[in-house]
Write a protein that holds these residues in place. Structure first.
Motif, short mmCIF file in Angstrom:
data_model
loop_
_atom_site.label_atom_id
_atom_site.label_comp_id
_atom_site.label_asym_id
_atom_site.label_seq_id
_atom_site.Cartn_x
_atom_site.Cartn_y
_atom_site.Cartn_z
N GLY A 232 0.83 -1.20 0.00
CA GLY A 232 0.00 0.00 0.00
C GLY A 232 0.86 1.25 0.00
N ARG A 233 0.22 2.37 -0.25
CA ARG A 233 0.90 3.66 -0.28
C ARG A 233 0.14 4.65 0.59
NH1 ARG A 233 1.93 1.24 -5.14
NH2 ARG A 233 4.00 1.62 -6.04
N TRP A 234 0.90 5.54 1.26
CA TRP A 234 0.35 6.58 2.13
C TRP A 234 1.11 7.85 1.80
CZ3 TRP A 234 2.27 9.82 5.93
CH2 TRP A 234 1.38 10.31 6.90
N HIS A 235 0.42 8.85 1.26
CA HIS A 235 1.08 10.07 0.81
C HIS A 235 0.63 11.26 1.66
CE1 HIS A 235 1.69 8.40 -3.55
NE2 HIS A 235 2.46 7.81 -2.65
N LEU A 236 1.59 11.99 2.20
CA LEU A 236 1.32 13.22 2.94
C LEU A 236 1.59 14.41 2.03
CD1 LEU A 236 0.69 14.81 5.54
CD2 LEU A 236 3.11 14.57 6.17
N ALA A 237 0.54 15.18 1.71
CA ALA A 237 0.65 16.38 0.88
C ALA A 237 1.42 16.12 -0.41
CB ALA A 237 1.30 17.52 1.66
N PRO A 238 1.02 15.09 -1.21
CA PRO A 238 1.78 14.75 -2.42
C PRO A 238 1.88 15.92 -3.38
CG PRO A 238 -0.40 13.75 -2.46
CD PRO A 238 -0.21 14.29 -1.08
N GLN A 239 3.01 16.00 -4.05
CA GLN A 239 3.34 17.13 -4.92
C GLN A 239 3.83 16.61 -6.26
OE1 GLN A 239 6.91 19.36 -3.93
NE2 GLN A 239 5.84 21.29 -4.25
N SER A 240 3.37 17.21 -7.34
CA SER A 240 3.84 16.82 -8.68
C SER A 240 5.23 17.39 -8.94
CB SER A 240 2.88 17.33 -9.75
OG SER A 240 2.95 18.75 -9.82
N GLY A 241 5.89 16.81 -9.94
CA GLY A 241 7.20 17.33 -10.33
C GLY A 241 7.10 18.75 -10.86
N THR A 242 6.01 19.06 -11.56
CA THR A 242 5.82 20.41 -12.08
C THR A 242 5.77 21.43 -10.96
OG1 THR A 242 4.63 19.58 -14.01
CG2 THR A 242 4.30 21.89 -13.44
N ARG A 243 5.02 21.12 -9.90
CA ARG A 243 4.91 22.05 -8.78
C ARG A 243 6.23 22.15 -8.03
NH1 ARG A 243 -0.38 22.08 -5.22
NH2 ARG A 243 0.75 23.97 -4.61
N LEU A 244 6.94 21.04 -7.91
CA LEU A 244 8.26 21.08 -7.27
C LEU A 244 9.19 22.01 -8.04
CD1 LEU A 244 10.49 20.12 -5.35
CD2 LEU A 244 10.79 18.13 -6.83
N LEU A 245 9.23 21.87 -9.36
CA LEU A 245 10.11 22.72 -10.16
C LEU A 245 9.69 24.19 -10.09
CD1 LEU A 245 10.70 20.53 -13.33
CD2 LEU A 245 12.32 21.04 -11.50
N ARG A 246 8.39 24.44 -10.00
CA ARG A 246 7.92 25.82 -9.87
C ARG A 246 8.46 26.45 -8.59
NH1 ARG A 246 2.07 25.37 -9.86
NH2 ARG A 246 2.40 24.72 -12.03
N GLU A 247 8.45 25.68 -7.50
CA GLU A 247 8.97 26.21 -6.25
C GLU A 247 10.49 26.35 -6.30
OE1 GLU A 247 7.53 24.07 -2.90
OE2 GLU A 247 5.43 24.52 -3.33
N LEU A 248 11.17 25.42 -6.95
CA LEU A 248 12.61 25.53 -7.08
C LEU A 248 13.00 26.73 -7.93
CD1 LEU A 248 13.61 21.78 -7.61
CD2 LEU A 248 13.87 23.15 -5.53
N THR A 249 12.18 27.04 -8.92
CA THR A 249 12.45 28.20 -9.76
C THR A 249 12.40 29.49 -8.95
OG1 THR A 249 11.54 27.07 -11.68
CG2 THR A 249 11.72 29.45 -11.84
N ARG A 250 11.52 29.53 -7.95
CA ARG A 250 11.47 30.71 -7.08
C ARG A 250 12.78 30.87 -6.31
NH1 ARG A 250 6.17 28.63 -5.20
NH2 ARG A 250 4.56 29.45 -6.58
N ILE A 251 13.38 29.72 -5.93
CA ILE A 251 14.68 29.77 -5.25
C ILE A 251 15.74 30.23 -6.24
CG2 ILE A 251 16.47 28.40 -4.11
CD1 ILE A 251 14.26 26.50 -3.18
#
Length: 218
Positions: free
Chosen positions: A113-132
């Motif tokens: 089974g899988r249990w995900h806490l606040a799962p995030q897509s790669g697109t959203r991750l890259l968007r946040e990294l771009t802000r950095i």
């Protein structure tokens, strides 16, 4: 207990918690700076699971933590391969638990089974990294002080959280995404420094322990 596990590209460090029988939770942290912000909390969560008689694993992935592989050599395929290898070597029912973009890493793992806490897509991750700020070279990019391969960034652009069932999704606060459980708590990954939340760890441990037993038929 500190241990090691093998994957096709080498060997990495692994923390083991709790009993040596029954279902075991394999916790996957988000990559880059969020791993540093959530590690203390993650260790507290896994100790809380151990207190509920659920075993747990916290691995270093290739190019992360104390890995001997250079960070810029790691790819998403490497991370997924390492997770799949670690899950496969267990003779116990394995449940992956992920935080944020850690949900991009368990696609290839054969788990109960899988249990995900606040799962995030790669697109959203890259968007946040771009802000950095991402400074790209020919093959290597500088991301928040980390040297990463442009291959990894390209892989993340199309990466999505694993959706294979059984899957349970937990979200915090006002996160608008679909969720099986929503908890009124502040996200630790938004804080400027690493921190902990014992009450949240206990609440999540209760839910994750019950989910792990259900998935494993324990």
């Amino acid at each position: 207990m500190i241990d090691r596990y093998d994957w096709p590209g080498g060997s990495e460090a692994l923390w083991r918690f709790g009993p040596a029988t029954g279902p075991v939770v394999l916790l996957l942290l988000p990559p880059f700076e969020e791993a540093n912000r959530t590690r203390t909390f993650a260790v507290g969560l896994l100790r809380a699971l151990a207190a509920r008689d659920i075993g747990a694993l916290l691995p270093d992935l290739p190019g992360q933590g104390d890995s001997l592989l250079p960070t810029e050599a790691a790819t998403l395929a490497d991370w997924r391969s390492a997770v799949a290898a670690l899950a496969a070597e267990s003779d116990r029912p394995v449940i992956t638990a992920t935080i944020r973009a850690g949900a991009l890493l368990d696609h290839d793992a054969a788990v109960a089974g899988r249990w995900h806490l606040a799962p995030q897509s790669g697109t959203r991750l890259l968007r946040e990294l771009t802000r950095i700020g991402i400074d790209r070279g020919a093959d290597i990019a500088e991301v928040g002080g980390n040297r990463v391969s442009t291959t990894l960034l390209a892989e993340l652009e199309t990466a999505t959280p694993a959706s294979r069932q059984p899957l349970r999704t937990v979200r915090l606060g006002t996160d608008p995404g679909l969720a099986d459980l929503r908890i009124d708590a502040a996200p630790l990954w938004r804080r400027s420094e690493p921190s902990d939340d014992r009450d949240l760890a206990d609440t999540l441990a209760d839910d994750l322990a019950a989910w792990s037993r259900a998935c494993a038929g324990w």
